[in-house]
Scaffold this active site. Sequence first.
Site, PDB file in Angstrom:
ATOM      1  N   SER A 165      -9.986  -0.636   6.928  1.00 50.14           N
ATOM      2  CA  SER A 165      -9.395  -0.501   5.589  1.00 50.14           C
ATOM      3  C   SER A 165      -8.701  -1.731   5.037  1.00 50.14           C
ATOM      4  O   SER A 165      -8.354  -1.742   3.856  1.00 50.14           O
ATOM      5  CB  SER A 165      -8.418   0.657   5.567  1.00 50.14           C
ATOM      6  OG  SER A 165      -9.132   1.843   5.416  1.00 50.14           O
ATOM      7  N   LYS A 176       0.845  -1.204   0.000  1.00 49.06           N
ATOM      8  CA  LYS A 176       0.000   0.000   0.000  1.00 49.06           C
ATOM      9  C   LYS A 176       0.874   1.246   0.000  1.00 49.06           C
ATOM     10  O   LYS A 176       1.922   1.281   0.663  1.00 49.06           O
ATOM     11  CB  LYS A 176      -0.910  -0.033   1.241  1.00 49.06           C
ATOM     12  CG  LYS A 176      -1.970   1.068   1.280  1.00 49.06           C
ATOM     13  CD  LYS A 176      -2.867   0.896   2.501  1.00 49.06           C
ATOM     14  CE  LYS A 176      -3.964   1.952   2.567  1.00 49.06           C
ATOM     15  NZ  LYS A 176      -4.834   1.789   3.747  1.00 49.06           N
ATOM     16  N   SER A 234      -9.830   1.776   2.799  1.00 43.28           N
ATOM     17  CA  SER A 234      -8.949   2.530   1.932  1.00 43.28           C
ATOM     18  C   SER A 234      -7.928   1.688   1.174  1.00 43.28           C
ATOM     19  O   SER A 234      -7.388   2.139   0.163  1.00 43.28           O
ATOM     20  CB  SER A 234      -8.209   3.584   2.745  1.00 43.28           C
ATOM     21  OG  SER A 234      -7.360   2.975   3.692  1.00 43.28           O
TER      22      SER A 234
END
Length: 484
Positions: free
Chosen positions: A178, A79, A154
Site C-alpha cells: 500500500s 494517511k 491503499s
Amino acid sequence: MELYENTASGLHRLFIEKKASAVEIAEAHLARIEAVDGRVGAFLTVTKEEALAQAAALDEKRTAGEPLGALAGVPVAVKDNICTKDVRTTCASKILYNFKPPYNATVADKLRQAGAVTVGKTNMDEFAMGSSCETSHFQKTHNPRDLERVPGGSSGGSAAAVAAGEAPLALGSDTGGSIRQPAALCGVVGLKPTYGAVSRYGLVAFASSLDQIGPFARTVDDAALLFDAIKGRDTRDATSAHREQPPVAGTLDGNVKGLRIGIPQAYYGEGVDDAVKAKVLDTARALERAGAKLVDVSLSSTKYALPTYYILACAEASSNLARFDGVKYGYRTEHYDDLLSLYENSRSEGFGDEVKRRIMLGTFVLSSGYYDAYYHKAKLTQNLIRGEYDAAFRDCDAVLTPTSPVTAFKIGERTADPLQMYAADICTVPINIAGLPAVSLPCGEVDSLPVGLQLIGRKFEERIILNAAKAVEQICGVCAPAAL
Ligand code: GLN
C-alpha cells in the site's frame, strides 16, 4: 519556481536560511490544495488552522534562536489510519466517520518533534484494504498524472498528495504494497521499511504482523529524511526493533560500483505487462553500466505469495476489526433491541463490502475445521518465502523487480472482480510476508504513465536500497509535481 514545487529538503533550507517563513510555506501548500484537490480528492480532512498555528509557532522558535528539527517548516500529509489527537481519523470507513483519537500515533508525535507541519489526513481504501482507493466510504481519489485513473492503494491519497504538489512528504502504511504500489502508479518515491523499524503505535491495525508505516516523497533524499524522522525503538510497540538505526539522509551518493543486484525471473513472468518489464530491465542494465553486477536469483515460491498473503492478512484483520462494535466509539446503528443486534447492525451498516469480505474470509480460515488447511499452511509457506529470500541475499545485496505489474488503470476498471484487484499486489506482498524493506520509484513511462521499479533489501538495510534508488534517480531523473 513556486514554493510547492520544492522538495522537502529545499523547503527546510529556505526556512532555516530565513528565505521563507513556515507560515508562507504552509500557506503555499494550503493554496495548492485549495486549487487542485477538488479534482484530485487526496484529502479527507485539511487541517488548515492547525497547520497555520504549527507554522506560526515554528516561526517564533526560529526568531528566538531555539533548536529546530530536521523537518522544520516542511508540510506533511498523513494517511487517515494514523491517529492524530483531536483530528478526525476515519480509516475511510463509515464505522469511524466521527472518530477523533484522544492521542497521537508515535509517528505523529515524531513529526511534531522534527518540526513538520501537518496539513491534513489523506484518503485511502477502507481500513487499508484495496489497491485503488475505490473502497473508501467517502470519495474517490484521482491519479494526478491522469485524472481518469486510480492513484493505487491503499495509501492512494498520500501518493496523490505528493504527486500533485499538495505536500512534499506524506506518510502511508504498507501491509501488502500500500505504499509502493500507489507510489508506482503516481510516479513518486515510496518506502516500506523493515518490519519493526517504525513504531506502529497509533496505526489502526489491519494485519499487525505485516503492517508498517513509511514515507512518500518526490526524491529519494526526501524519503530518507522522513524515514529518519519516524524510525526507532518505541516501548509502546512490542514489535518495534531493539537496535540502533543510524541516519540514512545525507549518506546517499548513488554509487553502485560492485553492488550485486538480483533479478528474479519469478517477478517478470505472466501477468506482468511487457512494456513495464522492458522499462524495469532497461534501468537494471543502466545500473550495470554504472558499475553494479546483475545476478540471477531464484525466488520460485513467489507464486504462493498472493494466496498466502490473503489468508494471513484476512485472518489478522478478522481479529483486529472485532473491536469495532458500535459501543465504545465510531458509528452506532439506530436499529437495535439488544446487545447482539447492536453489534450486528452497527457492523453491517458501518463496514463496506471489501471489509466484510475479508472479515468473513479471515473468520473462515481461522475456524477450527479449516485452520490446518489454510492458516497453518499459509504460515508454513511464509517460512518458505522467507527462507528463499535469505538464500537469495547470500548472492546479492538488493533485488530488483517491477513494483506493479501494470501502470495506473482506469477508475472503475477492476472494482467488479476482487481477484483482479488482488493481482495488483503480486510483486509487493512477498516483501511484507518476509518482513523486508523495499522502495519503489519511477523509472520512466509507458503511454505517458509512470512505471515503478522496486528495490528490495535485507532487514534493516534501508540505506543500501535507498542508495541504489538514488542511482536509479540519477539515471531516470527526479519526479516533479504533476501539472494540474
Ligand atoms: N492491496 C493490498 C490489500 O488489499 C495491500 C493493502 C495494504 O498494503 N494495506 O490488502
